[in-house]
Design a protein around this motif. Structure first.
Motif, short mmCIF file in Angstrom:
data_model
loop_
_atom_site.label_atom_id
_atom_site.label_comp_id
_atom_site.label_asym_id
_atom_site.label_seq_id
_atom_site.Cartn_x
_atom_site.Cartn_y
_atom_site.Cartn_z
N HIS A 171 96.40 13.24 74.28
CA HIS A 171 97.57 13.76 74.67
C HIS A 171 98.04 14.88 73.68
CE1 HIS A 171 101.86 14.50 75.63
NE2 HIS A 171 102.37 13.67 74.52
N CYS A 172 97.82 14.45 72.17
CA CYS A 172 98.01 15.39 71.22
C CYS A 172 97.31 16.52 71.18
CB CYS A 172 97.98 14.45 69.94
SG CYS A 172 99.12 13.05 69.73
N LEU A 173 96.02 16.27 71.52
CA LEU A 173 95.08 17.40 71.68
C LEU A 173 95.23 18.46 72.70
CD1 LEU A 173 91.96 15.49 70.76
CD2 LEU A 173 92.64 17.33 69.39
N ALA A 174 95.95 17.87 73.67
CA ALA A 174 96.13 18.80 74.96
C ALA A 174 96.84 20.09 74.79
CB ALA A 174 96.34 17.98 76.15
N PRO A 175 96.77 21.13 75.27
CA PRO A 175 97.55 22.34 75.26
C PRO A 175 99.03 22.33 75.83
CG PRO A 175 95.39 22.87 76.23
CD PRO A 175 95.40 21.42 76.38
N TYR A 176 99.88 23.02 75.29
CA TYR A 176 101.27 22.88 75.47
C TYR A 176 101.53 22.97 77.24
CZ TYR A 176 102.08 24.18 70.63
OH TYR A 176 102.31 23.99 69.37
N GLU A 177 100.57 23.84 77.86
CA GLU A 177 100.96 24.07 79.06
C GLU A 177 100.35 22.80 79.82
OE1 GLU A 177 97.18 26.58 78.06
OE2 GLU A 177 99.11 26.01 77.28
N PHE A 178 99.54 22.07 79.42
CA PHE A 178 99.18 20.75 79.99
C PHE A 178 100.14 19.62 79.73
CE2 PHE A 178 95.71 23.45 80.83
CZ PHE A 178 95.10 23.02 82.04
N GLY A 179 101.23 19.97 79.03
CA GLY A 179 102.12 18.86 78.45
C GLY A 179 101.79 18.24 77.26
N GLY A 180 100.67 18.85 76.60
CA GLY A 180 100.35 18.10 75.31
C GLY A 180 101.06 18.59 73.98
N ARG A 181 100.53 18.36 72.89
CA ARG A 181 101.09 18.91 71.69
C ARG A 181 100.20 19.99 71.01
NH1 ARG A 181 104.90 15.47 69.02
NH2 ARG A 181 105.87 14.07 70.66
N GLN A 182 99.14 20.27 71.47
CA GLN A 182 98.09 21.17 70.84
C GLN A 182 97.77 21.00 69.38
OE1 GLN A 182 98.37 24.85 73.12
NE2 GLN A 182 97.87 25.92 71.45
N TRP A 183 97.78 19.80 68.78
CA TRP A 183 97.50 19.52 67.48
C TRP A 183 96.07 19.44 67.05
CZ3 TRP A 183 100.99 14.56 66.66
CH2 TRP A 183 102.21 14.80 66.41
N SER A 184 95.79 19.46 66.16
CA SER A 184 94.46 19.15 65.65
C SER A 184 94.37 17.74 64.99
CB SER A 184 94.04 20.04 64.41
OG SER A 184 93.73 21.44 64.91
N VAL A 185 93.36 17.18 65.02
CA VAL A 185 93.48 15.71 64.65
C VAL A 185 92.32 15.28 63.92
CG1 VAL A 185 93.03 13.36 65.71
CG2 VAL A 185 94.57 15.07 66.97
N LEU A 186 92.48 14.37 63.02
CA LEU A 186 91.64 13.73 62.16
C LEU A 186 91.11 12.34 62.38
CD1 LEU A 186 90.99 14.75 58.29
CD2 LEU A 186 90.52 12.34 59.18
N LEU A 187 90.08 12.17 62.88
CA LEU A 187 89.59 10.72 63.25
C LEU A 187 88.89 9.93 62.20
CD1 LEU A 187 89.56 8.37 65.30
CD2 LEU A 187 87.54 9.49 66.22
N ILE A 188 89.40 9.25 61.50
CA ILE A 188 88.60 8.16 60.77
C ILE A 188 88.11 7.03 61.40
CG2 ILE A 188 88.66 6.61 58.45
CD1 ILE A 188 91.30 8.39 57.75
N SER A 189 86.80 6.81 61.81
CA SER A 189 86.20 6.07 62.72
C SER A 189 85.45 4.88 62.24
CB SER A 189 85.26 6.75 63.70
OG SER A 189 84.74 5.88 64.77
N LEU A 190 85.97 3.60 62.02
CA LEU A 190 85.33 2.60 61.69
C LEU A 190 84.40 1.84 62.53
CD1 LEU A 190 87.60 3.29 59.67
CD2 LEU A 190 87.61 0.75 58.83
N SER A 191 84.81 1.81 63.93
CA SER A 191 84.01 0.88 64.78
C SER A 191 83.30 1.86 65.89
CB SER A 191 85.19 0.53 65.82
OG SER A 191 85.95 1.31 66.47
N HIS A 192 83.21 3.01 65.64
CA HIS A 192 82.47 4.21 66.30
C HIS A 192 82.63 4.07 67.75
CE1 HIS A 192 81.13 4.65 62.15
NE2 HIS A 192 80.80 3.55 62.06
N LYS A 193 83.55 3.57 68.26
CA LYS A 193 84.04 3.33 69.69
C LYS A 193 84.37 4.55 70.35
CE LYS A 193 85.21 -1.64 69.31
NZ LYS A 193 86.26 -2.41 69.77
N ILE A 194 84.93 5.27 69.55
CA ILE A 194 85.43 6.68 70.11
C ILE A 194 84.50 7.89 69.86
CG2 ILE A 194 87.15 8.61 70.28
CD1 ILE A 194 89.35 6.59 69.38
N THR A 195 83.84 8.38 70.81
CA THR A 195 82.68 9.37 70.38
C THR A 195 83.22 10.89 71.09
OG1 THR A 195 81.69 9.08 72.57
CG2 THR A 195 80.86 7.78 70.70
N ARG A 196 82.26 11.71 70.74
CA ARG A 196 82.84 12.94 71.28
C ARG A 196 82.63 13.19 72.72
NH1 ARG A 196 82.75 17.18 67.39
NH2 ARG A 196 82.06 16.36 65.39
#
Length: 235
Positions: A44-69
């Protein structure tokens, strides 16, 4: 059960969304889907404004490696498709391109030890200085290395103290960098069994996940995962 991801955002943030320097804590038992909820909120934070998102950049600190590209790309597509109910539809190729563009605004910091996490929190501060577009630091899973590090400690930390120390470090970083923070943690670390006196950390948006009679809930609402997205019922 409603399929719109907006219901998830409303259940977590209310109608006003969330602001800089605030923390979102996603807690629950093991295998309750905490990382999937974090991933959906990231989308939701990454999605463009026109899709109802925030169009942010995000930094993911991954310890469990469950979220992948790959998993985040699927989640982004689900987020974009959910928003299409209120705008002209895009074709699959166009959605894939938009999702790929969103993914470019994610920086993955993969950690395999507690020392890696310490370094990642330092690196995050410099990354934000170099990229003002970063508005969210996501950490998955805050409690991951407690038992891995336990035998090496001279002074044994309780699970609660371990949780609070890392939580406080993330809060300090978010306040100094003026960004939002979001993290997952196993609910077992939230219990202060020994009555330890530790400074309070301000959690603006608690997300409590539970397993009740084999069914999942999020802040009391029925929860399910399907088609790369998170789905909430209305009770």
């Amino acid at each position: 059960m409603e399929s719109s991801s907006r219901q998830l955002h409303s259940a977590v943030f209310g109608i006003c969304g969330f602001e800089a320097e605030t923390l979102v804590e996603i807690s629950g038992p093991g295998d309750s889907g905490k990382s999937l909820v974090l991933q959906q909120l990231m989308a939701h934070c990454l999605a463009p404004y026109e899709f109802g998102g925030r169009q942010w950049s995000v930094l993911l600190i991954s310890l469990s490696h469950k979220i992948t590209r790959e998993s985040l790309t699927r989640c982004l597509k689900a987020e974009l498709q959910a928003a299409e109910e209120e705008k002209p539809p895009e074709d699959e190729e166009q959605l894939a391109r938009i999702a790929a563009d969103c993914l470019k605004r994610v920086r993955f910091l993969n950690c395999f030890t507690a020392d890696d996490v310490s370094t990642a929190l330092i690196d995050a501060r410099y990354a934000i200085v170099n990229d003002p577009g970063i508005q969210l630091i996501a950490l998955d899973t805050l409690s991951e290395f407690y038992w891995l590090d336990f035998p090496k400690r001279t002074h044994k930390l309780s699970k609660f103290r371990h949780y609070r120390l890392w939580q406080a470090r993330l809060e300090k970083l978010c306040q100094e960098a003026i960004v939002c923070g979001m993290y997952t943690v196993d609910e077992g670390y939230l219990e202060n069994r020994h009555g330890e006196q530790l400074p309070a950390v301000g959690i603006s948006y608690p997300v409590r996940m539970q397993k009740i009679l084999g069914r999942l809930t999020l802040n009391g609402l029925p929860l399910a995962f399907a088609n790369g997205g998170v789905h909430l019922g209305d009770g």
